[in-house]
Design an enzyme around this catalytic site. Structure first.
Site, short mmCIF file in Angstrom:
data_model
loop_
_atom_site.label_atom_id
_atom_site.label_comp_id
_atom_site.label_asym_id
_atom_site.label_seq_id
_atom_site.Cartn_x
_atom_site.Cartn_y
_atom_site.Cartn_z
CG ASP A 24 -2.21 0.81 0.87
OD1 ASP A 24 -2.17 1.62 -0.08
OD2 ASP A 24 -3.23 0.66 1.56
C1 BGC Z 1 -5.12 3.09 0.03
C2 BGC Z 1 -5.32 1.99 -0.98
C3 BGC Z 1 -5.20 2.55 -2.37
C4 BGC Z 1 -3.88 3.25 -2.52
C5 BGC Z 1 -3.65 3.81 -3.90
C6 BGC Z 1 -3.89 3.93 -0.25
O1 BGC Z 1 -3.81 5.04 0.56
O2 BGC Z 1 -5.03 2.50 1.31
O3 BGC Z 1 -6.57 1.38 -0.79
O4 BGC Z 1 -5.35 1.51 -3.31
O5 BGC Z 1 -3.82 4.32 -1.60
O6 BGC Z 1 -4.46 4.87 -4.17
#
Ligand code: BGC
Length: 742
Positions: A288
């Site tokens: 993430d």
């Molecule tokens: C979130 C994810 C997301 C990623 C990319 C993160 O902050 O937890 O769910 O896919 O950002 O945007």
């Protein structure tokens, strides 16, 4: 001499680069992957392990502005938050034409519940209990995303959660592992196509997230510590991820949280033992957003370099936005701290997905302007969004048949959310556009006639401003019925949107209370992304319709449900507690040693100021008709270990209109080597019944439905007595017993 050797080297590189761009298509996937891998320098390999955001639509702190140069130099093999054919083609051209090996980019994006055509938020879709419609929603999302140049979505989100305080419950399928698993599979099928045919230009790679147990942060605070037994993890939280992996998802995202002391992004047990070995996951793992470098804050790495090393050792393949691999991995390989095998394995897994997507055959296969024009907001996509939206709405209360409204009645519509199109889209609106959309008020006017539809703001969704109360009350005086649209701002759901109160914000409920003095029927239309404490509103309102954030066609869907053009059929995918103090409250709880039998018993597992009951139980939802359930008949009361029995029930529509019902099957294992939940959902069927019609519904019961992690942590069944329940929600059920033979 030096010059000559550089020239020879350069010439070799050019030949190799050409080779990479025109690989023979007859070889097996692994041969093709290896033929590219062998051309790559260590820098280029590490570049494939790097995922950077474009500056288009940043979902977190951007730390690298030079991604174009990085693509060119091979330092960055993947981009997210870039879309449209024109833009992705531009970036892809840089990768293909200007980088040495021409390896195409992956384009990731959070296509969670729609790309341009936005569907209801995932929790809302889950409330439809309609797997076909949910799959269709993911299919349409994939088609539009693919037509916009995207080839990878960061979905499905498979995090089970019993935490309404956590803003991200809106992105998942709710509290139940069985429902969550079926939905996870449906979404993977939708994104990747029924046969996982990623070569189809209208499919995109799915990403199972957030692995793992991200939905159980302590106190519901986002990113907070997760601490749970391995048994609960395996019996409950792991199941939807497992189902999605089994359905063929080719990527998985590691979560921000720690699990029992080890952050997921550095967690070998989770990534290697569970995900790769036990679940047999063959694709790549992406982190993430900056979760590699966050290992420093977690306190398991002293600096970013150490953090990267922990991650790569845990078999994390791609670093989202943290750049720990990009900055430190080369040196770590050269000094023997990391092995080249770790890098090669990661790059193989990433290239594999690029090959599966057909990007080496045609890097521009997602870049077709005609297709983009034709498919974005295609009428059939809007129709699909409308249909899911209708099915996702849950009728929580309907005293005296207040709903449906009748066309031509004078309706006073009140509340800021009645006119907000932005909020209808929810927190992950992706590339959705709300400017051209119709609000709830627009649609009610269009249906009921502007002359029969009065509007007053009353109050805003947030804040304490009561200055518009009196105007709203005046307007309401002239109406037959009041429709008050209330709830949370859409940004109060989703990431970083945890709450300590789950009441309707601001003074919205106060206005409902003021309006009750008029003695007119009040319909509360809710827009929100989590279970709310509705204890007050459930008394004040005559009818309550939970609409979540219902997407591009939400205004029409809500209007049609309110006026009975569609009979509501949604059922809650999460328990609605009476108040936040009961949280976490979920239907598959344990009995405890002191369950309550008599309400006044003191030394029982209960509160002194509130009952243990939810306000609205899991699986609950009313209809404009009524359903009755016969007793259950079993084909046999004894289930053998290699056998099956059938449970049958007759469901009748006892009301005056056609309706749909979600028939739910629950089982309880009465005695186990470890304590077992009081009920577990094991099946459901959504059926349609005409007024007066009855249908026999059967469920096949097989021993695998009774398996769990036993005292010794082996997975399997235990013989003995079971209860079987069938009903229209987790509370109101018929029951019978059966035995599993030794
Ligand atoms: C979130 C994810 C997301 C990623 C990319 C993160 O902050 O937890 O769910 O896919 O950002 O945007």
């Amino acid at each position: 001499m030096i010059r000559l050797s550089v020239f020879i080297l350069f010439a070799c590189y050019i030949v190799m680069a050409i080779e990479a761009k025109s690989l023979p298509k007859t070889n097996t996937l692994d041969q093709r992957v290896d033929s590219v891998l062998k051309l790559m320098t260590l820098d280029e390999k590490i570049g494939q392990m790097n995922l950077l955001t474009s500056d288009w639509d940043v979902t977190g702190p951007s730390i690298n502005k030079g991604y174009l140069a990085d693509i060119k130099s091979g330092r960055c093999g993947n981009i997210f938050n870039a879309h449209t054919v024109a833009y992705t083609r531009k970036l892809q051209e840089v990768a293909v034409k200007e980088s040495r090996l021409g390896i195409p980019l992956l384009f990731g994006y959070d296509v969670i519940h729609g790309h341009k055509t936005i569907f209801p938020i995932s929790l809302g879709e889950a409330a439809s209990w309609d797997l076909e419609k949910i799959e269709r929603s993911a299919r349409v999302s994939a088609i539009e995303a693919a037509a916009s140049g995207i080839n990878w979505t960061f979905a499905p989100m498979c995090d089970i959660s019993v935490e309404p305080r956590w803003g991200r419950v809106s992105e998942g399928a709710g509290e139940d592992p069985y429902l969550g698993s079926r939905i996870a599979e449906a979404r993977v099928r939708g994104f990747q196509g029924k046969n996982n045919n990623l070569a189809d230009p209208l499919t995109i790679a799915a990403c199972v997230k957030h692995f793992a147990a991200y939905g159980a942060p302590q106190a519901g605070r986002d990113y907070n510590t997760v601490d749970m037994s391995e048994r609960t993890f395996r019996d409950v939280y792991l199941l939807p991820y497992k189902a999605a992996v089994k359905a063929g998802a080719v990527t998985v995202m590691s979560s921000f949280n720690e699990l029992n002391g080890v952050p997921a992004t550095a967690n070998k047990w989770l990534m290697k033992d569970i995900l790769r070995k036990e679940l047999g996951f063959k694709g790549f793992i992406v982190t993430d957003y900056t979760s590699v470098t966050e290992l420093v804050n977690h306190g398991v790495a002293k600096d970013d370099a150490a953090a990267g090393l922990l991650s790569v050792k845990a078999s994390i393949d791609m670093d989202m936005q943290g750049e720990a691999f990009a900055k430190y991995l080369k040196n770590q390989v050269e000094t023997g701290q990391a092995t080249i095998k770790m890098v090669n394995d990661a790059v193989r897994r990433i290239l594999r997905v690029k090959f599966q997507l057909g990007l080496f055959d045609d890097p521009y296969k997602y870049c077709n302007t005609e297709r983009e024009k034709k498919l974005i907001y295609a009428p059939e996509h809007l129709e699909a969004a409308y249909k899911v939206a209708r099915s996702s709405m849950v009728l929580l209360k309907n005293a005296n048949n207040t709903l449906p409204l009748h066309k031509g009645e004078k309706i006073a519509v009140i509340g800021e959310l009645a006119t907000s199109t932005r909020d209808l889209l929810g927190s992950w609106k992706a590339a959705g556009n709300w400017d051209f959309m119709k609000s709830i008020l627009d649609e009610i006017k269009a249906y009921n006639g502007a002359e029969n539809t009065l509007y007053s703001l009353g109050c805003k969704k947030m804040g304490n401003d009561r200055s518009e109360f009196e105007a709203a009350i005046e307007i309401a005086k002239g109406a037959d019925k009041i429709v008050m649209v209330v709830g949370e701002d859409c940004d109060w759901s989703g990431e970083a949107s945890s709450r300590t109160s789950i009441k309707i914000p601001g003074v919205q409920s106060e206005l409902i209370e003021r309006l009750t003095a008029l003695n007119k029927p009040i319909v509360v239309v809710l827009m929100n992304g989590r279970p709310l404490d509705l204890s007050k509103e459930s008394k004040l309102a005559d009818a309550i319709l939970e609409t979540w954030y219902s997407g591009t066609k939400g205004g029409k869907a809500i209007t049609d449900v309110l006026f009975g053009e569609y009979n509501p059929s949604g059922k809650l995918p999460m328990t609605f507690p009476q108040n936040v103090g009961q949280v976490p409250l979920y239907y598959y709880a344990k009995n405890t040693g002191r369950p309550i039998y008599l309400p006044n018993d003191k030394y029982k597992s209960k509160y002194i100021d509130c009952t243990n009951d939810p306000l609205y139980p899991f699986g609950f939802g009313l209809s404009y008709t009524t359903f009755s359930y016969s007793d259950i008949t079993l084909s046999n009361n004894n289930l053998t270990n290699d056998g099956a029995i059938e449970a049958t029930i007759t469901v009748s529509n006892t009301g005056k209109v056609e309706g749909e019902e979600v028939v739910q099957l629950y089982i309880r294992d009465l005695i186990g080597s470890v304590t077992r939940p009081v009920k577990e959902l094991k099946g459901f069927q959504k059926i349609a019944l005409k007024a007066g019609e009855s249908k026999k519904i059967s469920f096949k019961i097989t021993p695998d439905m009774l398996a769990f992690y036993r005292l010794d942590m082996t997975y399997g069944t235990e013989s003995g007595d079971f209860k079987l329940f069938i009903g229209g929600n987790s509370r109101d059920v018929k029951e019978t017993n059966f035995t599993l033979a030794k």
